[in-house]
Scaffold this motif. Sequence first.
Motif, PDB file in Angstrom:
ATOM      1  N   PRO A  10       0.819  -1.220   0.000  1.00 56.32           N
ATOM      2  CA  PRO A  10       0.000   0.000   0.000  1.00 56.32           C
ATOM      3  C   PRO A  10       0.852   1.269   0.000  1.00 56.32           C
ATOM      4  O   PRO A  10       0.447   2.291  -0.569  1.00 56.32           O
ATOM      5  CB  PRO A  10      -0.839  -0.101   1.286  1.00 56.32           C
ATOM      6  CG  PRO A  10      -0.316  -1.278   2.037  1.00 56.32           C
ATOM      7  CD  PRO A  10       0.483  -2.118   1.103  1.00 56.32           C
ATOM      8  N   LEU A  11       2.057   1.209   0.613  1.00 56.95           N
ATOM      9  CA  LEU A  11       2.910   2.413   0.622  1.00 56.95           C
ATOM     10  C   LEU A  11       3.470   2.710  -0.767  1.00 56.95           C
ATOM     11  O   LEU A  11       3.755   3.868  -1.091  1.00 56.95           O
ATOM     12  CB  LEU A  11       4.058   2.246   1.625  1.00 56.95           C
ATOM     13  CG  LEU A  11       3.658   2.247   3.099  1.00 56.95           C
ATOM     14  CD1 LEU A  11       4.880   2.030   3.982  1.00 56.95           C
ATOM     15  CD2 LEU A  11       2.966   3.558   3.473  1.00 56.95           C
ATOM     16  N   THR A  12       3.627   1.665  -1.599  1.00 54.81           N
ATOM     17  CA  THR A  12       4.043   1.904  -2.988  1.00 54.81           C
ATOM     18  C   THR A  12       2.945   2.677  -3.700  1.00 54.81           C
ATOM     19  O   THR A  12       3.200   3.681  -4.384  1.00 54.81           O
ATOM     20  CB  THR A  12       4.292   0.562  -3.716  1.00 54.81           C
ATOM     21  OG1 THR A  12       5.218  -0.205  -2.955  1.00 54.81           O
ATOM     22  CG2 THR A  12       4.837   0.782  -5.117  1.00 54.81           C
ATOM     23  N   ASP A  13       1.689   2.225  -3.514  1.00 51.01           N
ATOM     24  CA  ASP A  13       0.565   2.874  -4.200  1.00 51.01           C
ATOM     25  C   ASP A  13       0.362   4.308  -3.708  1.00 51.01           C
ATOM     26  O   ASP A  13       0.211   5.234  -4.503  1.00 51.01           O
ATOM     27  CB  ASP A  13      -0.721   2.057  -3.996  1.00 51.01           C
ATOM     28  CG  ASP A  13      -0.597   0.683  -4.647  1.00 51.01           C
ATOM     29  OD1 ASP A  13       0.263   0.523  -5.538  1.00 51.01           O
ATOM     30  OD2 ASP A  13      -1.338  -0.237  -4.253  1.00 51.01           O
ATOM     31  N   SER A  14       0.387   4.489  -2.364  1.00 48.44           N
ATOM     32  CA  SER A  14       0.147   5.851  -1.859  1.00 48.44           C
ATOM     33  C   SER A  14       1.340   6.749  -2.197  1.00 48.44           C
ATOM     34  O   SER A  14       1.177   7.935  -2.489  1.00 48.44           O
ATOM     35  CB  SER A  14      -0.145   5.846  -0.357  1.00 48.44           C
ATOM     36  OG  SER A  14       0.938   5.270   0.333  1.00 48.44           O
ATOM     37  N   GLY A  15       2.559   6.187  -2.169  1.00 41.76           N
ATOM     38  CA  GLY A  15       3.748   6.963  -2.519  1.00 41.76           C
ATOM     39  C   GLY A  15       3.686   7.425  -3.961  1.00 41.76           C
ATOM     40  O   GLY A  15       3.973   8.588  -4.276  1.00 41.76           O
TER      41      GLY A  15
END
Length: 226
Positions: free
Chosen positions: A198-203
């Motif tokens: 999820p941090l890849t997507d939000s980043g």
Amino acid sequence: MELYVDSANITEITHAASLGIIRGVTTNPSLLAKEDPTVDVKQRILDIYKTVGGHLSVEVNSTDTDGMLREADDILSWFPEATIKIPMIPTGLAAVKELSRREIPTNVTLIFTPTQALAAAAAGATYVSVFLGRLDDMGQDSIQVMRDVTEIWDTNGLESLIIAASIRHPIHLLECAKLGADIATTPYKVLMQSLKHPLTDSGLQAFLNDYEKMKAEKEKHAKGGQ
Ligand code: G3P
């Protein structure tokens, strides 16, 4: 550790291959039947090979040695690059011994214990497929089994390649890679799960938003300067 996709679905296999992350495909009668019980197996296998190349395991459906050898000959007559997938039963070991004598690659499937893996290697298997998820399903520690298998391989310098099969989630992939399995044959869904965070997507979303903001500011300045 190389990744294979454990699937008979052309759309899934094509997508996984397009990402450059898989080096082979394993199939079995259940995966083929799940796709379509009336599937033309030969055509499907050849289509899969055209898509990915590399390793492609094709399973026999006989349980006696002669039947397995006849099926192997038949498979090799229309698909000479096949790795013949043989079940881990005594008649299967005899078939592996003969195919190994003829230098035909084999993948012994349905291995659940280190001693089964050892026997398959002794018979001359090119690949030994150690099943994880089905052991976990019945309350056994599949990672401990893989730990024992990799330790036996290291101690004895065995050459058969270890395939981690019946993979259910990315933690199986992580643990098998740490233990030194050669290959993990992985359902498409788990392959895709293993790519996500999820941090890849939000980043990425934050980068895109800031890029758009910068672009808008620059356009505003450019207009103001005219
Ligand atoms: O291809 C053999 C193996 O990976 C099957 O897995 O999910 O049916 O236990 P599964």
